[in-house]
Write a protein that holds these residues in place. Structure first.
Motif, mmCIF file in Angstrom:
data_model
loop_
_atom_site.group_PDB
_atom_site.id
_atom_site.type_symbol
_atom_site.label_atom_id
_atom_site.label_comp_id
_atom_site.label_asym_id
_atom_site.label_seq_id
_atom_site.Cartn_x
_atom_site.Cartn_y
_atom_site.Cartn_z
ATOM 1 N N LEU A 47 7.875 34.869 -2.180
ATOM 2 C CA LEU A 47 6.923 33.961 -2.822
ATOM 3 C C LEU A 47 7.579 32.683 -3.316
ATOM 4 O O LEU A 47 7.023 32.007 -4.176
ATOM 5 N N THR A 48 8.738 32.355 -2.817
ATOM 6 C CA THR A 48 9.440 31.194 -3.320
ATOM 7 C C THR A 48 10.132 30.458 -2.190
ATOM 8 O O THR A 48 10.416 31.035 -1.138
ATOM 9 N N GLU A 49 10.382 29.166 -2.406
ATOM 10 C CA GLU A 49 11.141 28.378 -1.446
ATOM 11 C C GLU A 49 12.640 28.520 -1.682
ATOM 12 O O GLU A 49 13.438 28.047 -0.882
ATOM 13 N N VAL A 50 12.996 29.152 -2.784
ATOM 14 C CA VAL A 50 14.407 29.405 -3.046
ATOM 15 C C VAL A 50 14.890 30.483 -2.078
ATOM 16 O O VAL A 50 14.090 31.214 -1.488
ATOM 17 N N ASP A 51 16.194 30.564 -1.912
ATOM 18 C CA ASP A 51 16.801 31.589 -1.070
ATOM 19 C C ASP A 51 16.245 32.967 -1.451
ATOM 20 O O ASP A 51 16.509 33.471 -2.550
ATOM 21 N N PRO A 52 15.459 33.617 -0.600
ATOM 22 C CA PRO A 52 14.848 34.898 -0.961
ATOM 23 C C PRO A 52 15.866 36.010 -1.164
ATOM 24 O O PRO A 52 15.625 36.934 -1.937
ATOM 25 N N PRO B 25 23.697 33.296 6.792
ATOM 26 C CA PRO B 25 22.523 34.058 6.357
ATOM 27 C C PRO B 25 22.626 35.556 6.637
ATOM 28 O O PRO B 25 22.184 36.368 5.836
ATOM 29 N N GLN B 26 23.223 35.945 7.778
ATOM 30 C CA GLN B 26 23.334 37.365 8.077
ATOM 31 C C GLN B 26 24.340 38.063 7.161
ATOM 32 O O GLN B 26 24.135 39.220 6.765
ATOM 33 N N LEU B 27 25.425 37.363 6.827
ATOM 34 C CA LEU B 27 26.387 37.938 5.883
ATOM 35 C C LEU B 27 25.753 38.121 4.511
ATOM 36 O O LEU B 27 25.921 39.160 3.863
ATOM 37 N N GLU B 28 24.994 37.126 4.070
ATOM 38 C CA GLU B 28 24.323 37.253 2.781
ATOM 39 C C GLU B 28 23.310 38.397 2.794
ATOM 40 O O GLU B 28 23.205 39.174 1.840
ATOM 41 N N LEU B 29 22.581 38.519 3.908
ATOM 42 C CA LEU B 29 21.588 39.586 4.022
ATOM 43 C C LEU B 29 22.258 40.955 3.972
ATOM 44 O O LEU B 29 21.737 41.888 3.343
ATOM 45 N N ALA B 30 23.411 41.102 4.633
ATOM 46 C CA ALA B 30 24.128 42.376 4.615
ATOM 47 C C ALA B 30 24.629 42.715 3.214
ATOM 48 O O ALA B 30 24.574 43.872 2.782
ATOM 49 N N ILE B 31 25.114 41.699 2.491
ATOM 50 C CA ILE B 31 25.594 41.940 1.128
ATOM 51 C C ILE B 31 24.441 42.308 0.196
ATOM 52 O O ILE B 31 24.538 43.245 -0.601
ATOM 53 N N VAL B 32 23.336 41.581 0.338
ATOM 54 C CA VAL B 32 22.206 41.765 -0.574
ATOM 55 C C VAL B 32 21.428 43.046 -0.274
ATOM 56 O O VAL B 32 20.963 43.730 -1.195
ATOM 57 N N MET B 33 21.280 43.390 1.003
ATOM 58 C CA MET B 33 20.419 44.506 1.384
ATOM 59 C C MET B 33 21.169 45.802 1.644
ATOM 60 O O MET B 33 20.540 46.855 1.770
ATOM 61 N N LEU B 34 22.495 45.760 1.771
ATOM 62 C CA LEU B 34 23.225 46.981 2.121
ATOM 63 C C LEU B 34 24.406 47.254 1.200
ATOM 64 O O LEU B 34 24.462 48.313 0.565
ATOM 65 N N ILE B 35 25.333 46.318 1.094
ATOM 66 C CA ILE B 35 26.594 46.606 0.416
ATOM 67 C C ILE B 35 26.393 46.806 -1.076
ATOM 68 O O ILE B 35 26.737 47.857 -1.643
ATOM 69 N N GLY C 164 22.032 30.012 2.996
ATOM 70 C CA GLY C 164 21.584 31.380 2.785
ATOM 71 C C GLY C 164 20.450 31.722 3.736
ATOM 72 O O GLY C 164 20.152 31.005 4.681
ATOM 73 N N CYS C 165 19.814 32.857 3.474
ATOM 74 C CA CYS C 165 18.743 33.311 4.358
ATOM 75 C C CYS C 165 17.441 32.570 4.054
ATOM 76 O O CYS C 165 17.243 32.050 2.959
ATOM 77 N N GLU C 166 16.540 32.545 5.020
ATOM 78 C CA GLU C 166 15.281 31.832 4.892
ATOM 79 C C GLU C 166 14.141 32.809 4.665
ATOM 80 O O GLU C 166 14.316 34.033 4.735
ATOM 81 N N ASN C 167 12.965 32.270 4.392
ATOM 82 C CA ASN C 167 11.787 33.110 4.208
ATOM 83 C C ASN C 167 11.526 33.934 5.466
ATOM 84 O O ASN C 167 11.564 33.409 6.578
ATOM 85 N N GLY C 168 11.238 35.199 5.280
ATOM 86 C CA GLY C 168 11.005 36.103 6.396
ATOM 87 C C GLY C 168 12.241 36.836 6.868
ATOM 88 O O GLY C 168 12.140 37.754 7.686
ATOM 89 N N ALA C 169 13.432 36.447 6.359
ATOM 90 C CA ALA C 169 14.666 37.088 6.811
ATOM 91 C C ALA C 169 14.749 38.542 6.361
ATOM 92 O O ALA C 169 15.363 39.374 7.031
ATOM 93 N N LEU C 170 14.128 38.866 5.215
ATOM 94 C CA LEU C 170 14.197 40.237 4.696
ATOM 95 C C LEU C 170 13.437 41.228 5.574
ATOM 96 O O LEU C 170 13.730 42.424 5.557
ATOM 97 N N MET C 171 12.445 40.727 6.319
ATOM 98 C CA MET C 171 11.618 41.620 7.124
ATOM 99 C C MET C 171 11.757 41.365 8.624
ATOM 100 O O MET C 171 10.921 41.807 9.395
ATOM 101 N N ASP C 172 12.823 40.669 9.049
ATOM 102 C CA ASP C 172 13.046 40.535 10.489
ATOM 103 C C ASP C 172 13.754 41.793 11.003
ATOM 104 O O ASP C 172 13.986 42.749 10.258
#
Length: 293
Positions: A93-98, A189-199, A25-33
């Motif tokens: 704030l977590t080491e889990v997949d953000p 990670p990019q596919l997960e980010l697209a699903i979580v942040m857009l779709i 999955g995505c790593e820390n900081g991926a939500l704001m890249d």
């Protein structure tokens, strides 16, 4: 710094100091890249466009002017931005997949949070009506429009959103959410980010914006409601009722009822005057002819 550290500890999944969570999955900081910010901007534009669609779907006699619509929807936009960035901050704030934690936050906001927002708006509206604070009634900004009314209503709505977010954070402290965040089957990670942040947020936000807009817009009696209310009186009294379109802006969201009984009274008065006039003319003719009046 102690507060974020404690929250960080509560949101971690219990990995020991030597163990690390699985790298998927995505790593820390991926939500704001760059890619994450692009998706968030695209989501905001697409989701907010649903409010424009909602305005055009409103009946013409209830449709809000553009200025009123903008004041109503801007309050919701500010509140949603607050919730969104709060979720992004909490997810980092977590080491889990953000991304997984953000999705959990988002879905809780869209379900339990929606209920809390509804309760908060109803409670605040009841207090405003009780205290007769005219400028704090959601959706009413005075005539002419007053910026102070919008500022006051927006402040109340942000306070409601802050209360909602605090309650969601308390729910997230339940340990079972940590295990749920690990059940992420997506490795890209990019596919997960697209699903979580857009779709997923697009469909959920469209529903949330539509529903919350009904909470925040001015509640006016529609013609259908007035017809239903007057219908009962009409059946009892047998009187006819017609409608007249109001010309002023304040009355444009409702129909003004004009009872036919009032018109009948006016017509009866005119008829009485005509009878008196005709009776006087008959008396004058009899007087000229020497007949008894």
């Amino acid at each position: 710094q102690r507060g974020p550290a404690m929250l960080r500890g509560n949101l971690t999944t219990g990995f020991g100091p030597t163990s690390r969570p699985p790298s998927r999955g995505c790593e820390n900081g991926a939500l704001m890249d760059d890619f994450g910010i692009f998706l968030q901007g695209l989501l905001g534009v697409v989701a907010f466009s649903t409010l424009m669609l909602k305005r055009f779907r409103e009946p013409k006699h209830e449709r809000r002017p553009w200025r009123i619509w903008f004041l109503d929807t801007s309050k919701q936009a500010i509140g949603m931005l607050f919730i969104h960035f709060a979720n992004v901050y909490l997810s980092e704030l977590t080491e889990v997949d953000p991304c997984s934690l953000y999705l959990i936050n988002f879905l809780l906001d869209a379900t339990l949070g929606m209920l809390l927002i509804y309760i908060g708006v109803r409670l605040v509206s009841s207090v405003v009506e009780w205290q007769r604070w005219e400028s704090l009634r959601f959706g009413e900004y005075g005539d002419p429009l007053q910026c102070s009314a919008w500022v006051g209503q927006c402040s109340l709505y942000i306070l409601i959103m802050m209360f909602e977010k605090v309650m969601i954070i308390l729910v997230l402290l339940i340990p079972q959410w940590k295990k749920l965040a690990l059940l992420n089957p997506i490795e890209n990670p990019q596919l997960e980010l697209a699903i979580v942040m857009l779709i997923v947020p697009f469909f959920v936000n469209a529903l949330m914006f539509w529903v919350v807009d009904n909470f925040l817009m001015k509640k006016g009696k529609t013609k259908a409601k007035l017809e239903e209310k007057v219908g009962a009186d009409d059946s009892r009294n047998g009187s006819k009722v017609r409608y007249r379109r109001a010309h002023s802006h304040e009355e444009s969201e409702s129909e003004i009822l004009i009872s036919a009984d009032d018109e009948m009274e006016d017509s009866e008065g005119e008829e009485d005057r005509r009878r008196l006039t005709s009776l006087k003319s008959v008396k004058k003719k009899k007087h000229r002819l020497g007949l008894p009046v």
